[in-house]
Design a protein around this motif. Structure first.
Motif, PDB file in Angstrom:
ATOM      1  N   ILE A  21       0.876  -1.301  -0.136  1.00 65.86           N
ATOM      2  CA  ILE A  21      -0.026  -0.038   0.029  1.00 65.86           C
ATOM      3  C   ILE A  21       0.985   1.276   0.018  1.00 65.86           C
ATOM      4  N   LYS A  22       0.476   2.236  -0.935  1.00 59.67           N
ATOM      5  CA  LYS A  22       1.406   3.402  -0.983  1.00 59.67           C
ATOM      6  C   LYS A  22       0.502   4.478  -0.430  1.00 59.67           C
ATOM      7  N   ASN A  23      -0.698   4.278  -0.516  1.00 51.76           N
ATOM      8  CA  ASN A  23      -1.641   5.404  -0.394  1.00 51.76           C
ATOM      9  C   ASN A  23      -2.136   5.377   1.121  1.00 51.76           C
ATOM     10  N   PRO A  24      -1.849   6.542   1.877  1.00 53.47           N
ATOM     11  CA  PRO A  24      -2.391   6.348   3.329  1.00 53.47           C
ATOM     12  C   PRO A  24      -3.708   5.956   3.834  1.00 53.47           C
ATOM     13  N   TYR A  26      -6.827   3.519   2.939  1.00 54.08           N
ATOM     14  CA  TYR A  26      -7.006   2.036   2.546  1.00 54.08           C
ATOM     15  C   TYR A  26      -8.537   1.652   2.919  1.00 54.08           C
TER      16      TYR A  26
END
Length: 169
Positions: A21-24, A26
């Motif tokens: 996961i790169k996006n904070p 989810y």
């Protein structure tokens, strides 16, 4: 980031939801999990920006939360009486118990002959439990006796169940 999930009760067995996961922010499809109490664990590391021997890793486990995808139910639903009143009208009493396995009952509603929906409450006057007995008293004028009454229950997770009471006079 890496996100894992486990049941809150029972043995701690973590199931991987996503490990890249790169996006904070989810989200995940909770409908694949059975109803119950769960926790998630989020693990972050800086391996991509540091040599492996210098990389740091940290994890945080959430508070328990409820996954509830099942509809509430209406149990012991019955019409206690359909009777004429002294003013040439009618009176009907419908009773039952609204039940949900995981969440509190948040709304009870009725509709006569698929018309407008009206709220009513449980026997104790408060919808604050996952099992709520109720006694609904309906009255009307002569000639307005409905052929059916719909009872709808909603739980705190917005799952809905509707049942039909057929009226026979």
């Amino acid at each position: 980031y890496k996100v894992e999930i486990t049941r809150s009760n029972g043995p701690e067995k973590w199931f991987m939801l996503d490990d890249n996961i790169k996006n904070p922010v989810y989200s995940f499809d909770s409908t694949v999990f059975s109803d119950g109490s769960y926790r998630v664990r989020v693990t972050a590391d800086d391996v991509r920006s540091h040599p492996v021997e210098d990389a740091l890793t940290a994890s945080l486990v959430s508070r328990p939360f409820v996954i509830d995808n099942s509809s509430p139910m209406l149990q012991a639903l019955k019409t206690e009486s359909v009777a004429p009143t002294s003013a040439e009208g009618w009176k009907m009493v419908i009773s039952g118990v609204a039940v949900d396995g995981e969440s509190n009952v948040s709304a009870l509603e009725y509709s006569m002959n698929t018309e407008d929906w009206f709220n009513f409450t449980s026997s104790d006057g408060m919808l604050d439990n996952n099992e709520e007995p109720f006694r609904l008293i309906l009255k009307g004028s002569e000639g307005s006796l409905p052929s059916q009454v719909f009872i709808r229950v909603t739980d705190a997770q917005e799952n809905v169940f509707t049942s039909t009471v057929r009226v026979e006079n």
